[in-house]
Structures are given as C-alpha cells and as structure tokens.
Motif scaffolding. Structure first.
Motif, PDB file in Angstrom:
ATOM      1  N   GLY A   1       0.798  -1.219   0.000  1.00 58.48           N
ATOM      2  CA  GLY A   1       0.000   0.000   0.000  1.00 58.48           C
ATOM      3  C   GLY A   1       0.834   1.274   0.000  1.00 58.48           C
ATOM      4  N   THR A   2       2.105   1.154   0.363  1.00 55.08           N
ATOM      5  CA  THR A   2       3.011   2.309   0.388  1.00 55.08           C
ATOM      6  C   THR A   2       3.997   2.248  -0.764  1.00 55.08           C
ATOM      7  N   GLY A   3       4.535   1.075  -1.034  1.00 55.74           N
ATOM      8  CA  GLY A   3       5.502   0.905  -2.106  1.00 55.74           C
ATOM      9  C   GLY A   3       6.885   1.349  -1.703  1.00 55.74           C
ATOM     10  N   ALA A   4       7.566   1.998  -2.615  1.00 54.85           N
ATOM     11  CA  ALA A   4       8.939   2.460  -2.401  1.00 54.85           C
ATOM     12  C   ALA A   4       8.997   3.965  -2.595  1.00 54.85           C
ATOM     13  N   ARG A   5      10.087   4.532  -2.178  1.00 58.49           N
ATOM     14  CA  ARG A   5      10.325   5.961  -2.373  1.00 58.49           C
ATOM     15  C   ARG A   5      11.715   6.097  -2.976  1.00 58.49           C
ATOM     16  N   VAL A   6      11.824   6.935  -3.997  1.00 57.39           N
ATOM     17  CA  VAL A   6      13.127   7.243  -4.591  1.00 57.39           C
ATOM     18  C   VAL A   6      13.433   8.691  -4.236  1.00 57.39           C
ATOM     19  N   ASP A   7      14.533   8.885  -3.506  1.00 56.74           N
ATOM     20  CA  ASP A   7      14.969  10.217  -3.092  1.00 56.74           C
ATOM     21  C   ASP A   7      16.120  10.643  -3.988  1.00 56.74           C
ATOM     22  N   VAL A   8      15.965  11.803  -4.603  1.00 53.35           N
ATOM     23  CA  VAL A   8      16.916  12.260  -5.610  1.00 53.35           C
ATOM     24  C   VAL A   8      17.461  13.636  -5.243  1.00 53.35           C
ATOM     25  N   SER A   9      18.762  13.789  -5.408  1.00 51.74           N
ATOM     26  CA  SER A   9      19.387  15.097  -5.221  1.00 51.74           C
ATOM     27  C   SER A   9      20.344  15.337  -6.387  1.00 51.74           C
ATOM     28  N   GLY A  10      20.701  16.582  -6.560  1.00 51.61           N
ATOM     29  CA  GLY A  10      21.618  16.944  -7.632  1.00 51.61           C
ATOM     30  C   GLY A  10      22.516  18.077  -7.203  1.00 51.61           C
ATOM     31  N   LYS A  11      23.669  18.149  -7.851  1.00 53.44           N
ATOM     32  CA  LYS A  11      24.648  19.175  -7.518  1.00 53.44           C
ATOM     33  C   LYS A  11      25.364  19.606  -8.792  1.00 53.44           C
ATOM     34  N   VAL A  12      25.526  20.911  -8.959  1.00 51.16           N
ATOM     35  CA  VAL A  12      26.294  21.415 -10.093  1.00 51.16           C
ATOM     36  C   VAL A  12      27.755  21.062  -9.852  1.00 51.16           C
ATOM     37  N   SER A  13      28.306  20.216 -10.719  1.00 51.58           N
ATOM     38  CA  SER A  13      29.680  19.761 -10.513  1.00 51.58           C
ATOM     39  C   SER A  13      30.675  20.409 -11.463  1.00 51.58           C
ATOM     40  N   ALA A  14      30.184  21.046 -12.531  1.00 56.56           N
ATOM     41  CA  ALA A  14      31.096  21.731 -13.454  1.00 56.56           C
ATOM     42  C   ALA A  14      30.318  22.726 -14.306  1.00 56.56           C
ATOM     43  N   ILE A  15      31.005  23.802 -14.659  1.00 56.74           N
ATOM     44  CA  ILE A  15      30.509  24.727 -15.675  1.00 56.74           C
ATOM     45  C   ILE A  15      31.503  24.601 -16.815  1.00 56.74           C
ATOM     46  N   ASN A  16      31.021  24.094 -17.923  1.00 57.94           N
ATOM     47  CA  ASN A  16      31.898  23.749 -19.045  1.00 57.94           C
ATOM     48  C   ASN A  16      32.167  24.933 -19.964  1.00 57.94           C
ATOM     49  N   ASP A  17      33.272  24.875 -20.683  1.00 55.89           N
ATOM     50  CA  ASP A  17      33.662  25.943 -21.600  1.00 55.89           C
ATOM     51  C   ASP A  17      32.671  26.152 -22.737  1.00 55.89           C
ATOM     52  N   ASP A  18      31.887  25.113 -23.059  1.00 55.80           N
ATOM     53  CA  ASP A  18      30.934  25.246 -24.166  1.00 55.80           C
ATOM     54  C   ASP A  18      29.597  25.852 -23.735  1.00 55.80           C
ATOM     55  N   GLY A  19      29.534  26.349 -22.509  1.00 55.21           N
ATOM     56  CA  GLY A  19      28.315  26.991 -22.027  1.00 55.21           C
ATOM     57  C   GLY A  19      27.301  26.032 -21.426  1.00 55.21           C
ATOM     58  N   THR A  20      27.726  24.793 -21.193  1.00 54.68           N
ATOM     59  CA  THR A  20      26.828  23.839 -20.541  1.00 54.68           C
ATOM     60  C   THR A  20      27.235  23.659 -19.084  1.00 54.68           C
ATOM     61  N   VAL A  21      26.345  23.021 -18.340  1.00 58.76           N
ATOM     62  CA  VAL A  21      26.559  22.767 -16.921  1.00 58.76           C
ATOM     63  C   VAL A  21      26.441  21.262 -16.703  1.00 58.76           C
ATOM     64  N   LYS A  22      27.350  20.703 -15.911  1.00 62.53           N
ATOM     65  CA  LYS A  22      27.240  19.290 -15.539  1.00 62.53           C
ATOM     66  C   LYS A  22      26.607  19.200 -14.159  1.00 62.53           C
ATOM     67  N   VAL A  23      25.581  18.355 -14.052  1.00 64.01           N
ATOM     68  CA  VAL A  23      24.906  18.103 -12.787  1.00 64.01           C
ATOM     69  C   VAL A  23      25.134  16.639 -12.420  1.00 64.01           C
ATOM     70  N   THR A  24      25.656  16.412 -11.233  1.00 61.37           N
ATOM     71  CA  THR A  24      25.819  15.062 -10.711  1.00 61.37           C
ATOM     72  C   THR A  24      24.573  14.727  -9.902  1.00 61.37           C
ATOM     73  N   ILE A  25      24.032  13.537 -10.131  1.00 58.16           N
ATOM     74  CA  ILE A  25      22.757  13.140  -9.542  1.00 58.16           C
ATOM     75  C   ILE A  25      22.969  11.958  -8.600  1.00 58.16           C
ATOM     76  N   THR A  26      22.303  12.014  -7.454  1.00 57.92           N
ATOM     77  CA  THR A  26      22.290  10.908  -6.498  1.00 57.92           C
ATOM     78  C   THR A  26      20.852  10.443  -6.331  1.00 57.92           C
ATOM     79  N   ALA A  27      20.630   9.135  -6.476  1.00 59.33           N
ATOM     80  CA  ALA A  27      19.294   8.558  -6.290  1.00 59.33           C
ATOM     81  C   ALA A  27      19.396   7.420  -5.289  1.00 59.33           C
ATOM     82  N   LYS A  28      18.516   7.451  -4.284  1.00 58.19           N
ATOM     83  CA  LYS A  28      18.504   6.428  -3.241  1.00 58.19           C
ATOM     84  C   LYS A  28      17.093   5.906  -3.036  1.00 58.19           C
TER      85      LYS A  28
END
Length: 141
Positions: A96-123
């Motif tokens: 009746g409850t199931g599971a829960r996925v907890d997700v967080s993210g962090k900006v880990s780099a700002i790249n020279d091409d104008g993009t951003v890298k985000v590292t994701i953690t899922a538990k």
C-alpha cells in the motif's frame, strides 16, 4: 524553476525530490513502455529468479532521477545528455506504500561550451540505486 546560466555556480545544490513508486505505478509504466517482464509485477516470479521482491523498471528509475534536473531547469529540453549506471534495483513491496526514490543533484562543473554538468544521487531505502548519474544541461544566459 527556470534557472539561468548567470545564476549557477559549481557546488550549487538542486532542490531535492522524493518520488513514491507503487505497484500501480509499475503497471502503468509497463503499459506505456511495453515492458511486461514479470519481475516488475509478479512477486512469486521475482523471488524465484533471486530478487527480494518486485522491482521497478530501470528506465522508470532513470526517468524519476532525471526529474530533479528537468524540474530545476523548468525545461526538459535543456538536458543535452543524461547517463546513469544501474547499481541496485528499487524494490517495490505490495504493502500500500511501495517504495520511495529520493533524488538530489549538484552542479559539478561549468563547461567551456556553455553547458553545466549536474551530478545526480538517487537512493531508495537509504541505498544508492544509480551510479555515475549525471546530466549535461544548456541553460539560458
């Protein structure tokens, strides 16, 4: 949220996300994806093949984790690359409850091409379920 490139710094934390998954969610995902593998709906089969219980589809887990980035940007189209490694299944009990996925993210780099890298953690159940999860995002200036 519609974050802009000028507002982002390495180390910034994305707003955390907690997503419940029930057996009903797995059935809906199976119908949408066409993946009717019984490990995603049949407890007897899942345990016979060595799993602790029914597990969520890997691609569903990946999609849930990606939401932390798309909700942060406000534009799913801003994600130009997304990758994960599946390290542990999300076990979804029929309680009746199931599971829960907890997700967080962090900006880990700002790249020279104008993009951003985000590292994701899922538990789920306090254990990591994805490894090496990251997204490359192009944000408006």
């Amino acid at each position: 949220m519609n974050v802009r490139m000028s507002e982002v710094a390495v180390g910034d934390q994305l707003p955390e996300l907690s997503v419940p998954l029930t057996r009903a969610d797995l059935v809906r995902y199976a119908g949408a994806s066409g993946d009717f593998n019984p490990i995603h709906w049949n407890e007897r089969f899942a345990t016979e093949v060595g799993l602790p219980d029914v597990i969520a589809h890997g691609m569903l887990t990946m999609a849930v984790a990606g939401r932390v980035v798309s909700e942060w940007t406000g534009d799913p189209g801003a994600i130009v690359h997304y990758s994960v490694r599946f390290t542990r299944p999300v076990v979804v009990p029929d309680d009746g409850t199931g599971a829960r996925v907890d997700v967080s993210g962090k900006v880990s780099a700002i790249n020279d091409d104008g993009t951003v890298k985000v590292t994701i953690t899922a538990k789920s159940a306090s254990q990591g379920v994805l490894g090496g999860a990251s997204a490359i995002v192009r944000l408006p200036q």
